[in-house]
Write a protein that holds these residues in place. Structure first.
Motif, PDB file in Angstrom:
ATOM      1  N   LYS B 184       0.905  -1.266   0.036  1.00  0.00           N
ATOM      2  CA  LYS B 184       0.038   0.094  -0.070  1.00  0.00           C
ATOM      3  C   LYS B 184       0.787   1.169  -0.143  1.00  0.00           C
ATOM      4  CE  LYS B 184      -3.730   2.322   2.271  1.00  0.00           C
ATOM      5  NZ  LYS B 184      -5.068   2.088   3.358  1.00  0.00           N
ATOM      6  N   PHE B 185       0.646   1.914  -1.064  1.00  0.00           N
ATOM      7  CA  PHE B 185       1.601   3.360  -1.289  1.00  0.00           C
ATOM      8  C   PHE B 185       0.718   4.530  -0.792  1.00  0.00           C
ATOM      9  CE2 PHE B 185       4.176   6.743  -3.120  1.00  0.00           C
ATOM     10  CZ  PHE B 185       5.295   6.228  -2.616  1.00  0.00           C
ATOM     11  N   ASN B 186       1.155   5.174   0.251  1.00  0.00           N
ATOM     12  CA  ASN B 186       0.252   6.432   0.421  1.00  0.00           C
ATOM     13  C   ASN B 186       0.984   7.364   1.258  1.00  0.00           C
ATOM     14  OD1 ASN B 186       0.333   5.178   3.016  1.00  0.00           O
ATOM     15  ND2 ASN B 186      -2.022   4.949   3.184  1.00  0.00           N
ATOM     16  N   ARG B 187       0.514   8.552   1.597  1.00  0.00           N
ATOM     17  CA  ARG B 187       1.309   9.414   2.213  1.00  0.00           C
ATOM     18  C   ARG B 187       1.419   9.518   3.722  1.00  0.00           C
ATOM     19  NH1 ARG B 187       1.016  14.665  -1.605  1.00  0.00           N
ATOM     20  NH2 ARG B 187       2.757  15.478   0.038  1.00  0.00           N
ATOM     21  N   ALA B 251      -0.697  12.013  -7.555  1.00  0.00           N
ATOM     22  CA  ALA B 251      -0.057  11.384  -8.479  1.00  0.00           C
ATOM     23  C   ALA B 251      -0.445  11.596  -9.904  1.00  0.00           C
ATOM     24  CB  ALA B 251      -0.176   9.795  -8.490  1.00  0.00           C
ATOM     25  N   GLU B 254       1.011   9.088 -15.313  1.00  0.00           N
ATOM     26  CA  GLU B 254       2.379   8.196 -15.513  1.00  0.00           C
ATOM     27  C   GLU B 254       3.127   7.785 -14.255  1.00  0.00           C
ATOM     28  OE1 GLU B 254       5.368  10.957 -17.041  1.00  0.00           O
ATOM     29  OE2 GLU B 254       6.536   9.360 -17.747  1.00  0.00           O
ATOM     30  N   TYR B 255       2.781   8.542 -13.057  1.00  0.00           N
ATOM     31  CA  TYR B 255       3.538   8.078 -11.898  1.00  0.00           C
ATOM     32  C   TYR B 255       2.797   6.731 -11.260  1.00  0.00           C
ATOM     33  CZ  TYR B 255       5.347   8.589  -6.790  1.00  0.00           C
ATOM     34  OH  TYR B 255       5.643   8.395  -5.802  1.00  0.00           O
ATOM     35  N   HIS B 258       4.088   3.684 -13.083  1.00  0.00           N
ATOM     36  CA  HIS B 258       5.336   3.519 -12.488  1.00  0.00           C
ATOM     37  C   HIS B 258       5.313   2.925 -11.408  1.00  0.00           C
ATOM     38  CE1 HIS B 258       9.539   3.948 -11.300  1.00  0.00           C
ATOM     39  NE2 HIS B 258       9.011   4.522 -10.235  1.00  0.00           N
ATOM     40  N   LEU B 259       4.428   3.485 -10.253  1.00  0.00           N
ATOM     41  CA  LEU B 259       4.176   2.943  -9.080  1.00  0.00           C
ATOM     42  C   LEU B 259       3.582   1.382  -9.112  1.00  0.00           C
ATOM     43  CD1 LEU B 259       2.696   5.602  -6.702  1.00  0.00           C
ATOM     44  CD2 LEU B 259       4.947   4.555  -6.608  1.00  0.00           C
ATOM     45  N   VAL B 262       6.585  -0.780  -9.892  1.00  0.00           N
ATOM     46  CA  VAL B 262       7.581  -0.876  -8.805  1.00  0.00           C
ATOM     47  C   VAL B 262       6.717  -1.819  -7.795  1.00  0.00           C
ATOM     48  CG1 VAL B 262       8.667   0.074  -7.087  1.00  0.00           C
ATOM     49  CG2 VAL B 262       8.952   1.200  -9.527  1.00  0.00           C
ATOM     50  N   LEU B 263       5.674  -1.391  -7.426  1.00  0.00           N
ATOM     51  CA  LEU B 263       4.853  -2.058  -6.146  1.00  0.00           C
ATOM     52  C   LEU B 263       4.594  -3.500  -6.598  1.00  0.00           C
ATOM     53  CD1 LEU B 263       2.821   0.926  -4.972  1.00  0.00           C
ATOM     54  CD2 LEU B 263       4.794   0.097  -4.056  1.00  0.00           C
ATOM     55  N   ARG B 265       6.482  -5.407  -8.688  1.00  0.00           N
ATOM     56  CA  ARG B 265       7.678  -6.365  -8.463  1.00  0.00           C
ATOM     57  C   ARG B 265       7.876  -6.509  -7.104  1.00  0.00           C
ATOM     58  NH1 ARG B 265      11.788  -2.875  -8.892  1.00  0.00           N
ATOM     59  NH2 ARG B 265      12.043  -3.165  -6.717  1.00  0.00           N
ATOM     60  N   ARG B 266       7.812  -5.475  -6.196  1.00  0.00           N
ATOM     61  CA  ARG B 266       8.055  -5.958  -4.540  1.00  0.00           C
ATOM     62  C   ARG B 266       7.068  -6.848  -4.184  1.00  0.00           C
ATOM     63  NH1 ARG B 266       9.459   0.445  -2.595  1.00  0.00           N
ATOM     64  NH2 ARG B 266      11.283   0.489  -3.965  1.00  0.00           N
TER      65      ARG B 266
END
Lengths: 793, 273, 154
Positions: B184-187, B251, B254-255, B258-259, B262-263, B265-266
């Protein structure tokens, strides 16, 4: 335990006394404006423009038909309600251009959130429903959002002003010296930084309740404000209600950070409509309303240039600012950049100085004071530029700072822009911070990671700030054309039973003045701090005051309390000498006792003196009964706290995510009255600065719509994002007040943003990144990395 | 802060709720935990005329062993999921993902059924159920039907549920010992994912994406690549294929793409795919 | 619509509009104003109360949804003039400044320790992710919660 412990009066200053304010606040007894029960109160509902710039025609008819609605008004309906427009108290130049600012816009709305109509209803819900019923027709005009575009005047916010440029304010004591320094420089740097707009987001939204006494013509105004005293004067000026008929009370106030240092349309409206309708009127702001209705902070584009010799010794600084004023001038909007105007040389001995700021109108919420107000911006620019210079010269960021520090033996230091720094000793604070963070080891770890090709980049960022606070000598404010003085008032009364009342003109909203002022009194009078009550934030109880902002309260208001105590002691000494039948010089005062020197059995406690002063049976000839004193203190100078902050970050090259690993701060605010409170101020201040660097931005789209209007989109950090702070301090007392105090409310915020941003840029420097705009969101960091990589190919 | 007026119907049973939905049609909204709907209503971004409260249907609040599946009642709260021993044993990813929803207060009230039926592409649980290959059970006037998670999300905040259907149960396969990951990608911890990736490796690998389009999405290109023998890194490069991410404050499109790569793959690496 | 709840041990029964939020019910109908409102998006947690023992944001619960429930607000924590250990820990560690987020923060912390009596610092920070404070930088709040946990354990 055999005896009750009472704190020794002489050691209370500097102790970690628990706050008096806390029990009420911890149990839900704190009464904020919205908590007040006011029978029969009407609720205001404000219809706000949903368009950034438009001619509006408003039909309040349908709202008048809605259930529970008592009245509704357009801006035109209320034109005769105002004795004067909403005030701007800081016309920074003679020729400053200011638009007329009415509480309800008549004809043209100039930002999203501008009030275009007001409804008055019997309940909060009815007012909210009625707002929906008002019909507003928008004839759209072009929005003016971008600051640099606005400065070009292609589209005007206020047609009648003929320009978006409100003023240009300059401070260049010796232009030739600046030119010469740049011509002769071995190194120069030229940087452009953007201070994004911030939403102050005090946790308590604003609120106001006005209770009229129709037959007496008096009005009690409860407001969530930092400035009850200033508000009273301004309410009189704007509504024409005579000042002596207005009582302003700031009850418990849930934070301000500058955003409640203002005179707002809703306060003025509530008073005007309570008068018009003869009933109590109230309003409580909603959070997403606050985002557009309460002032925002920062909003500048900064150009800073440094000239330096071969060794990196800076010889000149030149600064050009554009400041985003928003659509109107609020109370001190134009002056905010000027509070930083004298500090763009930071803690460095820079002989040649040039500063210029142009304030520009845009179709956005007005800007005004937000924690630090001008000084965080100045510190950011010089501290980021010093890092750029370190790269240019090829020395370590710590070393470039050491080479430029104002030397300790130069204090009091006369700065090129014309201030006199009271005291300072910078090297030890930096040395301590470097030691705490383990600077050398971090640099070694950084080198190891870089060698290994790790994509988890380690960065270390230093910032060293100085601020001018303790606002302020009245005559200096006069020279800046500020519309008020900078004094503060205090009254200290020793009651007949020996209990003490302090009346202060400061208006705390989280700073703990009740505790700190009690400690000052305890120290001076030798009484138990629990025997001191501090009265504040009510203009009938405390008629004289200039309120709380600009880290002024302790250095100015606390000093006033100190001096009032001295006057009380002087009077008490006269009484005690009379009663003990000795000369005043023969009395020693300590621990609350007047002691006859050499006669241990002959003494009189100050409580007994107070009772004698109350009885007035046997006072010295001609002496007034009672033991109290009032002091109005106008400080001779600002105070200049300083500190070294170091941030350690890890940046994920793949995603752009920044993790703040550590935060070290060594602050020097002079002598500390209560270190517990000082640390709390530093913690909270740091997080607000870190938040500017990493999370927060009042983001507008091209049409002037605020895209981050809720706390779901405007990223105030939580405990889960915040670091644990590692603090220490040095003590360099201020010589300008008797306690040697300086002020600490804004320090953390001023130091933090450049430390974090320097750390991020430091982390990414091997990739060719030299700057990232705030907030350094993952997206922005990733974009900067990608751009730098492309540029290097 | 104050919702517009509405009529309130408290359902005493699933049948009552279904009947109320039938009666009021499009004007009615179901209220479970309320943590998707009430915030919209407070800002008057949603103004339903009727709320049908199913929050008291305790017979729909359970986490049960159902043979080779776990059956979860739609009214089961996120907090029930994040503390479930059964899930810890049989489907630890779902338990973990529930723990990342919102904040503790939200998890005390929010329900899995509400989260799935709201069909928000930025929600965590829909992607988890998608990656797991779950099944949803809907009950309507004519009885129950099963809907594969892959068929459930039909558009932005739209699901395959008919206007008079109530989501009653969510079934996920037991996957003890399967490799899994949720990225989970958040700020801020309390926020929605900017992008999220759920991966579970149970023979084949299921991968689902959060906030990469108008609905929660299955990363079919990644799954195919893995099935075809691609490495995690190779497969992850295809994570944004077929997605239509939007741009917002956090975001660009495009970002987000990208995320997602990356995420993914992880996630695949962590899941051992 | 009729709502019957027990608030801090006292039975309450009132007629309310269905749209009445629990927080408005507590503040304006029951008259307990210790629970504050800091946002309108369920983000800040200032309105946190315990509903049947668990922390909830009372701005995101309708009063009618709480019908029949036991509610504890900040006013219900202290007893016999003694602060609750969590309140005392906040005081001892200077975990509050303006006090506005404090009632919600304390209630969230009470619920946190109820579910996890011996949290790590990271668990405390995560456990308070739904409560925003603008004054303290959280440092002393986290210290207070850890101290309260330790105090309860000893």
């Amino acid at each position: 335990m055999t005896a009750t412990e009472t704190p020794a009066a002489t050691t209370v200053l500097g102790s970690r006394l628990l706050r008096k304010e806390d029990p009420a606040l911890l149990t839900g007894e704190g009464r904020y404006v919205d908590d007040l029960v006011v029978p029969g109160a009407l609720w205001l509902g404000l219809v706000r423009s949903t368009v950034a710039h438009a001619r509006v025609s408003v039909d309040v008819g349908p709202a008048l038909d809605a259930p529970g609605v008592v009245a509704a008004f357009t801006g035109d309906d209320l034109l005769d309600a105002w004795a004067a427009p909403l005030p701007c108290a800081w016309p920074v130049t003679e020729d400053m251009k200011a638009p007329e600012h009415r509480p309800v816009a008549a004809g043209t709305a100039c930002y999203v959130g501008d009030i275009v109509a007001v409804v008055v209803a019997e309940s909060r819900a009815a007012a909210r429903d009625a707002v929906e019923a008002v019909l507003v027709d928008y004839d759209e005009l072009p929005a003016v959002v971008d600051l640099e575009e606005a400065a070009e005047d292609r589209v005007l916010v206020h047609e009648d002003l003929g320009t978006n440029r409100s003023y240009t304010w300059e401070l260049t004591p010796d232009a030739d010296a600046v030119e010469r320094a740049f011509a002769e420089a071995a190194h120069t740097v030229s940087e452009r930084y953007v201070q994004q707009r911030l939403i102050p987001a005090a946790m308590e939204p604003r609120g106001v309740v006005v209770v009229p006494a129709p037959h007496g013509g008096e009005y009690t105004v409860y407001s969530s404000t930092q400035i009850p005293h200033i508000l009273k004067v301004m309410l009189a000026a704007t509504t024409g209600v005579p000042e002596h008929k207005i009582r302003v009370i700031a009850p418990a106030v849930g934070g301000g950070f500058g955003s409640k240092l203002n005179v707002y349309a809703e306060e003025v409206l509530a008073l005007a409509l309570a008068r018009k309708l003869g009933r109590p009127v109230r309003w409580t702001e909603e959070r997403s309303e606050a985002a557009v209705a309460t002032i925002q902070g920062r909003g500048q584009i900064q150009h800073i240039e440094l000239a330096a010799d071969a060794a990196g010794k800076v010889t000149a600084v030149r600064v050009r600012l554009l400041a985003d004023l928003g659509a109107y001038l609020q109370l001190v909007t134009p002056g905010i950049p000027l509070l930083g105007a004298f500090l763009y040389h930071g803690v460095y001995d820079i002989p040649a100085y040039s500063f210029s700021c142009t304030g520009v109108f845009t179709t956005k919420t007005p800007t005004d004071a937000y924690r630090g107000a001008g000084r965080p911006e100045a510190t950011y620019a010089i501290e980021r530029a010093m890092d750029a210079l370190a790269v240019e010269v090829g020395v370590d960021p710590a070393e470039i700072r050491r080479r430029n520090f104002i030397p300790t033996d130069a204090f009091p230091y006369s700065s090129a822009p014309g201030l006199v720094f009271d005291s300072g000793d910078y090297e030890p604070a930096l040395a301590r911070a470097l030691e705490m963070v383990g600077y050398e080891e971090l640099r070694a770890e950084q080198a190891r990671r870089r060698e290994s090709g790790s994509t988890a980049h380690l960065g270390v960022g230093i910032s060293f700030y100085v601020e001018m606070c303790g606002l302020a000598p009245s005559r200096v404010l006069a020279s800046l054309n500020f519309g008020a003085g900078g004094w503060e008032a205090a009254t200290v009364r020793v009651l007949p039973t020996g209990m003490v009342q302090v009346v202060t003109g400061t208006s705390p909203h989280g700073q703990g003045h009740e505790t700190s002022w009690s400690m000052i009194v305890a120290d001076r009078l030798g009484v138990d701090p629990d025997h001191v009550e501090v009265l504040h934030s009510d203009t009938d109880v405390s008629p004289h005051g200039l309120d709380t902002y600009g880290s002024r309260s302790l250095a100015v208001g606390g000093t006033a309390v100190w001096h009032a105590c001295e006057k009380v002691v002087a009077k008490a000494r006269t009484i005690a000498a009379h009663q003990l039948e000795v000369a005043e010089e023969d009395l020693e005062f300590s621990g609350g006792q007047f002691q006859v020197r050499g006669s241990p059995d002959r003494a009189m406690p100050i409580q007994a003196v107070a009772f004698q002063a109350f009885l007035a049976h046997d006072l010295p000839e001609g002496m007034e009964p009672g033991l109290s004193a009032q002091v109005v203190w106008d400080p001779p100078n600002f105070t200049f706290p300083f500190g070294a902050h170091i941030a350690v970050v890890e940046v994920d090259e793949e995603t752009g995510r920044v993790q703040l690993l550590r935060y070290v701060a060594v602050d020097d605010c002079g002598n500390q009255v209560n270190p517990l409170i000082v640390e709390g101020q530093v913690h909270g201040g740091i997080l607000q600065g870190v938040a500017q660097a990493l999370w927060e931005e009042a983001a507008y789209d091209g049409d002037g719509n605020l895209r981050s209007a809720t706390l779901a989109d405007y990223l105030v950090p939580s405990a889960a994002e915040a670091p644990s702070y590692e603090l220490d301090h040095t003590v360099t007392p201020s010589p300008t007040n008797p306690m040697g105090v300086k002020g600490v409310g804004e320090a953390g915020t001023i130091g933090a943003a450049p430390a974090v941003m320097n750390a991020i840029v430091d982390a990414l420097s091997p990739l060719g990144v030299t700057d990232i705009d705030m907030p350094a969101s993952p997206h922005r960091v990733w974009s900067a990395i990608r751009a730098a990589k492309e540029a290097q190919q | 802060m104050i919702p517009a007026k509405f009529d309130y119907v408290r359902a005493g049973s699933a049948a009552e709720a279904i009947a109320a939905l039938g009666e009021h049609g499009d004007e009615a909204k179901l209220l479970a935990g309320g943590h998707s709907l009430l915030p919209l209503m407070k800002l008057r971004l949603a103004t339903p005329a009727v709320l049908v409260d199913v929050g008291r249907l305790d017979d729909l609040r359970y986490i049960r062993d159902a043979g080779d599946q776990i059956a979860i009642g739609a009214l089961t709260r996120h907090h029930d999921l994040e503390t479930s021993d059964l899930l810890a044993e049989q489907c630890p990813m779902l338990r973990h993902v529930a723990h990342l929803v919102g904040d503790p207060q939200v998890r005390h009230r929010g329900t899995i059924g509400g989260s799935l039926a709201h069909a928000d592409p930025a929600s965590d649980l829909p992607a988890a159920v998608l990656a797991l290959g779950g099944t949803l059970v809907a009950r309507g006037p004519d009885g129950e039907r099963e809907i594969a998670a892959t068929e459930f999300f039909t558009g932005f905040l739209e699901s395959a549920l008919a206007g008079d259907e109530l989501l009653t149960e969510i079934r996920v396969p037991k996957v003890p010992g399967a490799g899994w990951s949720y990225q989970k990608f958040n700020r801020r911890a309390q926020d929605w994912a900017i992008v999220g990736v759920a991966a579970v490796r149970n023979g084949t690998t299921g991968v689902a994406l959060v906030n990469m389009g108008t609905t929660p999405l299955r990363a079919t290109a990644v799954e195919e690549a893995l099935a075809g023998g691609a490495s995690a890194a190779e497969a992850a490069e295809r994570a944004d294929e077929g997605t239509e991410p939007t741009a917002d404050l956090n975001a660009s499109e495009e970002y987000r793409r990208h995320l997602a790569r990356v995420l993914t793959r992880r996630a695949l690496e962590e899941a051992g795919a | 619509m009729k709502v019957a709840v027990t608030v801090n041990g006292t039975k309450q029964e009132h007629e309310v509009e269905p749209r009445t939020l629990l927080v408005h019910y507590l503040r304006e109908v029951v008259g307990l104003t210790g629970t504050n409102i800091g946002c309108d998006t369920s983000s800040c947690g200032a309105c946190t109360v315990l509903l049947d023992g668990q922390s909830v944001k009372s701005c995101t619960v309708l009063a009618v949804q709480a019908d029949g429930a036991e509610i504890t607000t900040i006013e219900g924590l202290a007893s016999d003039g003694q602060l609750h250990p969590m309140q005392e820990a906040f005081r001892q560690h200077h975990g509050l400044q303006c006090g506005y987020c404090t009632p919600g923060m304390v209630m969230a912390a009470v619920s946190l320790l109820d579910e996890n009596p011996a949290p790590t610092e990271a668990e405390v920070r995560e456990g308070l992710e739904g409560n925003l404070c603008r004054c303290t930088g959280y440092h002393n709040i986290v210290k207070a919660v850890l101290a309260a946990a330790e105090g309860a354990a000893s």
